[in-house]
Design a protein around this motif. Structure first.
Motif, PDB file in Angstrom:
ATOM      1  N   THR A 255      -1.149 -10.076  12.597  1.00 38.91           N
ATOM      2  CA  THR A 255      -0.749 -10.129  11.192  1.00 38.91           C
ATOM      3  C   THR A 255       0.592  -9.445  10.977  1.00 38.91           C
ATOM      4  O   THR A 255       1.397  -9.868  10.141  1.00 38.91           O
ATOM      5  CB  THR A 255      -1.816  -9.460  10.314  1.00 38.91           C
ATOM      6  OG1 THR A 255      -3.084 -10.092  10.537  1.00 38.91           O
ATOM      7  CG2 THR A 255      -1.457  -9.586   8.842  1.00 38.91           C
ATOM      8  N   GLN A 256       0.852  -8.388  11.751  1.00 41.32           N
ATOM      9  CA  GLN A 256       2.108  -7.652  11.623  1.00 41.32           C
ATOM     10  C   GLN A 256       3.288  -8.382  12.246  1.00 41.32           C
ATOM     11  O   GLN A 256       4.398  -8.369  11.716  1.00 41.32           O
ATOM     12  CB  GLN A 256       1.980  -6.275  12.281  1.00 41.32           C
ATOM     13  CG  GLN A 256       1.201  -5.257  11.470  1.00 41.32           C
ATOM     14  CD  GLN A 256       1.159  -3.910  12.153  1.00 41.32           C
ATOM     15  OE1 GLN A 256       0.993  -3.806  13.360  1.00 41.32           O
ATOM     16  NE2 GLN A 256       1.318  -2.849  11.382  1.00 41.32           N
TER      17      GLN A 256
ATOM     18  N   SER B 245       0.969  -4.088   5.983  1.00 38.94           N
ATOM     19  CA  SER B 245       1.054  -4.089   7.446  1.00 38.94           C
ATOM     20  C   SER B 245       2.408  -3.622   7.962  1.00 38.94           C
ATOM     21  O   SER B 245       2.506  -3.128   9.091  1.00 38.94           O
ATOM     22  CB  SER B 245       0.758  -5.498   7.990  1.00 38.94           C
ATOM     23  OG  SER B 245       1.724  -6.428   7.516  1.00 38.94           O
TER      24      SER B 245
ATOM     25  N   LEU C  39       2.389 -15.616   9.193  1.00 38.90           N
ATOM     26  CA  LEU C  39       1.022 -15.652   8.702  1.00 38.90           C
ATOM     27  C   LEU C  39       0.322 -16.949   9.101  1.00 38.90           C
ATOM     28  O   LEU C  39      -0.860 -16.945   9.455  1.00 38.90           O
ATOM     29  CB  LEU C  39       1.004 -15.508   7.176  1.00 38.90           C
ATOM     30  CG  LEU C  39      -0.373 -15.411   6.517  1.00 38.90           C
ATOM     31  CD1 LEU C  39      -1.151 -14.231   7.061  1.00 38.90           C
ATOM     32  CD2 LEU C  39      -0.231 -15.324   5.012  1.00 38.90           C
TER      33      LEU C  39
ATOM     34  N   ARG D 275      -2.010  -7.687   4.969  1.00 37.18           N
ATOM     35  CA  ARG D 275      -0.705  -8.338   4.854  1.00 37.18           C
ATOM     36  C   ARG D 275       0.223  -7.539   3.947  1.00 37.18           C
ATOM     37  O   ARG D 275       1.426  -7.446   4.184  1.00 37.18           O
ATOM     38  CB  ARG D 275      -0.884  -9.750   4.311  1.00 37.18           C
ATOM     39  CG  ARG D 275       0.403 -10.565   4.246  1.00 37.18           C
ATOM     40  CD  ARG D 275       0.954 -10.795   5.637  1.00 37.18           C
ATOM     41  NE  ARG D 275       2.100 -11.691   5.617  1.00 37.18           N
ATOM     42  CZ  ARG D 275       2.834 -11.967   6.694  1.00 37.18           C
ATOM     43  NH1 ARG D 275       2.529 -11.418   7.857  1.00 37.18           N
ATOM     44  NH2 ARG D 275       3.862 -12.778   6.600  1.00 37.18           N
ATOM     45  N   LYS D 276      -0.344  -6.959   2.916  1.00 33.60           N
ATOM     46  CA  LYS D 276       0.467  -6.273   1.905  1.00 33.60           C
ATOM     47  C   LYS D 276       1.063  -4.972   2.439  1.00 33.60           C
ATOM     48  O   LYS D 276       2.181  -4.599   2.057  1.00 33.60           O
ATOM     49  CB  LYS D 276      -0.385  -5.994   0.667  1.00 33.60           C
ATOM     50  CG  LYS D 276       0.439  -5.628  -0.565  1.00 33.60           C
ATOM     51  CD  LYS D 276      -0.411  -5.657  -1.791  1.00 33.60           C
ATOM     52  CE  LYS D 276       0.401  -5.397  -3.047  1.00 33.60           C
ATOM     53  NZ  LYS D 276       1.426  -6.430  -3.300  1.00 33.60           N
TER      54      LYS D 276
ATOM     55  N   THR E 171      -8.061 -17.961   1.705  1.00 37.26           N
ATOM     56  CA  THR E 171      -6.847 -17.175   1.867  1.00 37.26           C
ATOM     57  C   THR E 171      -5.644 -17.868   1.238  1.00 37.26           C
ATOM     58  O   THR E 171      -4.779 -17.225   0.634  1.00 37.26           O
ATOM     59  CB  THR E 171      -6.568 -16.914   3.360  1.00 37.26           C
ATOM     60  OG1 THR E 171      -7.700 -16.269   3.941  1.00 37.26           O
ATOM     61  CG2 THR E 171      -5.341 -16.022   3.541  1.00 37.26           C
TER      62      THR E 171
END
Length: 282
Positions: free
Chosen positions: A76-77, A19, A81, A16-17, A245
């Motif tokens: 995810t991209q 992507s 989310l 996520r950080k 998460t």
């Protein structure tokens, strides 16, 4: 499986950080090449065989795992989310159906009821996403149908992967099963990466390394879990990745928990724990 959930959640945070900073193929390659190196070294140290016969289950696991990985990273991209999370965490339902068809596995009625409660807890967690007061200008609904379809395909691949692991575990050790996936994914994403490689920064290298190590530990723990319990039951425990998460989101991204989140975590945790207890008593 709880250890696998923790490691997968760490991997998801890493993805996520960065992507939006690195190409999809590059993320997939470094996610795959690191476990390839680590697991290959473990096999060489133990003087074992990399891909012992029969190789067909290993090939199936590798291809399905690569497809699921790329779909997960794409979701995810390109998806919110919360939406990608719903798709990923619905995997136990797919796993149960596939395991019933191909492995003839059956769970008791009490276990199925507790798994249903766990899924209900997951629904509670994501309730705020669909409420107007939480969705703002409905940004959560602004995504392409094709992206959603790719995320759904990843869920189907993941469900099939779990059953493939369960099937392969009777003839292969953990290292060979994990290596079959990481090598396949490394080859496919490595070729793809050659067309869009972007040099990572120093901080991005650190995140990529952490992502690879977390993914390696997660795969080893996941494979060990499926070796020792029915696919549907073990897959249900992957639901615990959702609250883990969310907790990462609170501490790392300053996200706020609502009452829905807290209630859903409690319901889901109870469902997973009691599903495991009732099945172990059979």
């Amino acid at each position: 499986m709880l250890l696998a959930c923790l490691c997968f959640s760490v991997m998801a945070v890493c993805v996520r950080k960065i992507s939006t900073q690195l190409p999809l193929a590059e993320l997939g390659f470094f996610r795959s090449i690191i476990p390839t190196i680590i697991v290959a070294a473990m096999i060489m140290q133990s003087r074992g065989s990399f891909f012992p016969a029969p190789r067909k289950p290993l090939l199936i696991r590798g291809v399905l795992g690569t497809g699921g990985l790329l779909c997960f990273f794409h979701a995810t991209q390109h998806l919110p989310l919360s939406v990608s999370g719903i798709l990923v965490w619905c995997t136990p339902v797919v796993t149960y159906v596939v395991a019933r068809v191909f492995l003839k596995e059956r769970l008791g009625l009490a276990t199925l009821l507790w798994l249903g409660i766990a899924l209900f807890g997951l629904t509670i967690i994501f309730t705020p996403v669909w409420l107007s007061e939480f969705s703002g200008d409905a940004a959560v609904h602004r995504y392409k149908l094709a992206d959603f379809a790719i995320g759904l395909l990843g869920t189907l691949c993941a469900g099939a992967v779990f059953v493939a692991i369960r099937s392969a575990a009777s003839n292969h050790n953990n290292n060979s099963i994990v290596l079959s996936f990481s090598v396949t994914a490394s080859l496919i994403t490595g070729i793809w990466m050659g067309f869009s490689y972007q040099q990572p920064s120093a901080s991005q290298w650190g995140i990529l390394l952490l992502m690879g190590i977390a993914g390696t530990l997660a795969q080893l723990a996941l494979t060990e879990a499926y070796r020792n319990a029915p696919a549907a039951l073990v897959s249900s425990m992957s639901l615990m990745q959702a609250p883990v998460t969310i907790i990462w989101g609170v501490f790392l991204f300053a996200e706020q928990l609502s009452g829905y989140h807290l209630l859903g975590i409690l319901v889901m945790g109870a469902g997973v724990i009691f599903a495991s207890i009732t099945h172990s008593r059979r």
